[in-house]
Write an enzyme that holds these catalytic residues in place. Structure first.
Site, PDB file in Angstrom:
ATOM      1  N   SER A  14       0.826  -1.215   0.000  1.00  0.00           N
ATOM      2  CA  SER A  14       0.000   0.000   0.000  1.00  0.00           C
ATOM      3  C   SER A  14       0.858   1.263   0.000  1.00  0.00           C
ATOM      4  O   SER A  14       0.376   2.358  -0.235  1.00  0.00           O
ATOM      5  CB  SER A  14      -0.883   0.016   1.256  1.00  0.00           C
ATOM      6  OG  SER A  14      -0.058  -0.074   2.414  1.00  0.00           O
ATOM      7  N   CYS A  15       2.170   1.123   0.251  1.00  0.00           N
ATOM      8  CA  CYS A  15       3.032   2.303   0.330  1.00  0.00           C
ATOM      9  C   CYS A  15       3.308   2.911  -1.047  1.00  0.00           C
ATOM     10  O   CYS A  15       3.908   3.975  -1.158  1.00  0.00           O
ATOM     11  CB  CYS A  15       4.357   1.952   0.971  1.00  0.00           C
ATOM     12  SG  CYS A  15       5.347   0.962  -0.134  1.00  0.00           S
ATOM     13  N   LYS A  66       8.724  -1.175  -5.558  1.00  0.00           N
ATOM     14  CA  LYS A  66       7.441  -1.866  -5.756  1.00  0.00           C
ATOM     15  C   LYS A  66       6.721  -1.366  -7.017  1.00  0.00           C
ATOM     16  O   LYS A  66       6.127  -2.126  -7.759  1.00  0.00           O
ATOM     17  CB  LYS A  66       6.545  -1.697  -4.526  1.00  0.00           C
ATOM     18  CG  LYS A  66       7.044  -2.435  -3.296  1.00  0.00           C
ATOM     19  CD  LYS A  66       7.062  -3.939  -3.551  1.00  0.00           C
ATOM     20  CE  LYS A  66       7.476  -4.702  -2.320  1.00  0.00           C
ATOM     21  NZ  LYS A  66       7.545  -6.149  -2.555  1.00  0.00           N
ATOM     22  N   HIS A 108       7.281  -3.908  11.792  1.00  0.00           N
ATOM     23  CA  HIS A 108       6.120  -3.023  11.616  1.00  0.00           C
ATOM     24  C   HIS A 108       5.465  -2.776  12.971  1.00  0.00           C
ATOM     25  O   HIS A 108       5.758  -3.449  13.955  1.00  0.00           O
ATOM     26  CB  HIS A 108       5.119  -3.671  10.652  1.00  0.00           C
ATOM     27  CG  HIS A 108       5.565  -3.677   9.225  1.00  0.00           C
ATOM     28  ND1 HIS A 108       6.142  -4.777   8.629  1.00  0.00           N
ATOM     29  CD2 HIS A 108       5.562  -2.716   8.270  1.00  0.00           C
ATOM     30  CE1 HIS A 108       6.444  -4.493   7.368  1.00  0.00           C
ATOM     31  NE2 HIS A 108       6.095  -3.255   7.133  1.00  0.00           N
TER      32      HIS A 108
END
Ligand SMILES: NC(=O)C1=CN([C@@H]2O[C@H](COP(=O)(O)OP(=O)(O)OC[C@H]3O[C@@H](n4cnc5c(N)ncnc54)[C@H](OP(=O)(O)O)[C@@H]3O)[C@@H](O)[C@H]2O)C=CC1
Ligand SMILES: C[C@H]1O[C@H](OP(=O)(O)OP(=O)(O)OC[C@H]2O[C@@H](n3cnc4c(=O)[nH]c(N)nc43)[C@H](O)[C@@H]2O)[C@@H](O)[C@@H](O)C1=O
Length: 314
Positions: free
Chosen positions: A109-110, A141, A180
């Site tokens: 999602s980054c 990504k 995380h």
């Protein structure tokens, strides 16, 4: 995918790779190939070329990567960009060179702009500046998504890119600095309880919001998409619900049974204010997550305790 198809899971020992492995075994697949990074360093182009030539997998789940939390991303910027580019370039290219029928690339999602409208739709990719702390990882990504699409357009490869939200679950990374937030807080609250610490420090202001999907739910979505989804571009995988870091901390505090105070270290970065995924593209195909956050945290905490007692015994 045929039950005897040769399936290579890159990163099978990781949180995502091991969840995908569990799912494939449960579904009755009998021809799964795995290699640890010691056996096959995916940064090594010659080693990857030889591995694919020797094994010629039919399907590939690319769940190997250099992965970490916000401080790890911001500290090891060169490694996050270099290693992830190397891994994905080698695996995607060798998959094409040896005729892999279908490959799934795990993004994150980054990849979306720091201040993109919420919830994040797939079309928001590349519409604004990225979050600085994890820009190297995000660039890698995004390059992976574009590589899969370029190989689809030039060579007709059926390589799909999926964008999971923040994940947690079995075999997570509990490193105090590099992990995380969710696993980091499970460990910190547990150790604070065991050590009767007066307070637990949370990084940042606690105001950012994050969405969390249990890794076995992700594996279920990956299995579904590997069977049913053959499109270019990207597809979000998430719950469609988010929580503030502050509320997450109080939830984990309760689940671990810690009774002390919570304080905030604002010298640590908050990162992106919010990263709520729009999951309507996947929902329209009939997939929805199952494990609610509190239940998932309890399962992850139990796994953390199991592994801790195992290591203590050793
Ligand atoms: N965790 C999260 O919150 C999220 C993760 N993702 C994505 O999911 C994927 C997996 O993440 P996750 O399971 O959490 O990560 P982990 O760190 O748990 O696992 C990463 C895996 O990659 C393998 N690996 C790393 N470098 C190499 C290398 N040079 N050669 C071979 N293997 C290597 C490791 O192998 P070994 O154990 O053998 O060393 C490990 O099994 C990644 O693409 C990540 O970007 C996406 C969104 C969120
Ligand atoms: C999946 C996703 O994961 C990463 O992005 P992130 O979501 O920002 O990462 P995070 O989980 O580390 O932080 C989330 C929030 O939580 C706060 N926070 C509080 N206390 C701790 C703490 O103790 N550890 C950590 N890591 N964060 C903490 C922290 O300050 C931040 O505000 C990148 O890999 C990115 O590239 C990516 O793809």
């Amino acid at each position: 995918m045929e039950k005897n198809a040769k399936i290579y899971i890159a990163g099978h020992r990781g949180m995502v790779g091991s969840a995908i492995h569990r799912k494939l075994v449960k579904e009755g697949f009998t021809n799964i190939i795995t290699r640890t990074s010691a056996e096959l360093d995916l940064r090594d182009q010659q080693a990857v070329t030889s591995f694919f030539e020797e094994n010629k997998p039919d399907y590939v789940f690319l769940a190997a990567a250099k992965v970490g939390g916000i401080v790890a991303n911001n500290t090891y910027r060169g490694e996050f960009l270099y290693e992830n580019l190397q891994i994905q370039n080698n695996v995607v290219h060798s998959s094409h060179a040896t005729g892999v029928k279908k490959l799934m690339f795990l993004g994150s999602s980054c990849i979306y702009p720091k201040m993109a409208p919420q919830p994040l739709k797939e079309e928001y990719l590349l519409t604004g500046p990225l979050e600085p702390t994890n820009e190297p990882y995000a660039i890698a990504k995004i390059a992976g998504i574009k590589l899969c699409d370029a190989y689809r357009m030039q060579y007709g490869c059926n390589y799909i890119s999926v964008m999971p939200t923040n994940l947690y679950g079995y075999n997570d990374n509990y490193h105090p600095q590099n992990s995380h937030v969710l696993p980091a807080l499970i460990r910190r609250f547990h150790e604070a309880k065991e050590g009767n610490a007066e307070s637990v420090t949370i990084w940042g202001t606690g105001t950012p919001r994050r969405e969390f999907l249990f890794a076995d739910d992700l594996a279920d979505a990956c299995y579904y998409l590997m069977q049913e989804y053959d499109e270019e571009g990207l597809i979000n995988i998430g719950t469609g619900e988010d929580i503030s870091i502050r509320d997450l901390a109080y939830l984990i505090k309760d689940i671990t049974g810690y009774t002390g105070k919570i304080d905030f270290d604002e010298s640590k970065p908050d990162g992106t204010p919010r990263k709520l995924m729009d999951v309507s593209k996947l929902a329209s195909r009939g997939w929805k997550y199952k494990v609610e956050l509190a239940e998932g945290i309890k399962l992850a905490y139990a796994d953390f305790l199991d592994k801790q007692s195992a290591t203590t015994v050793q």
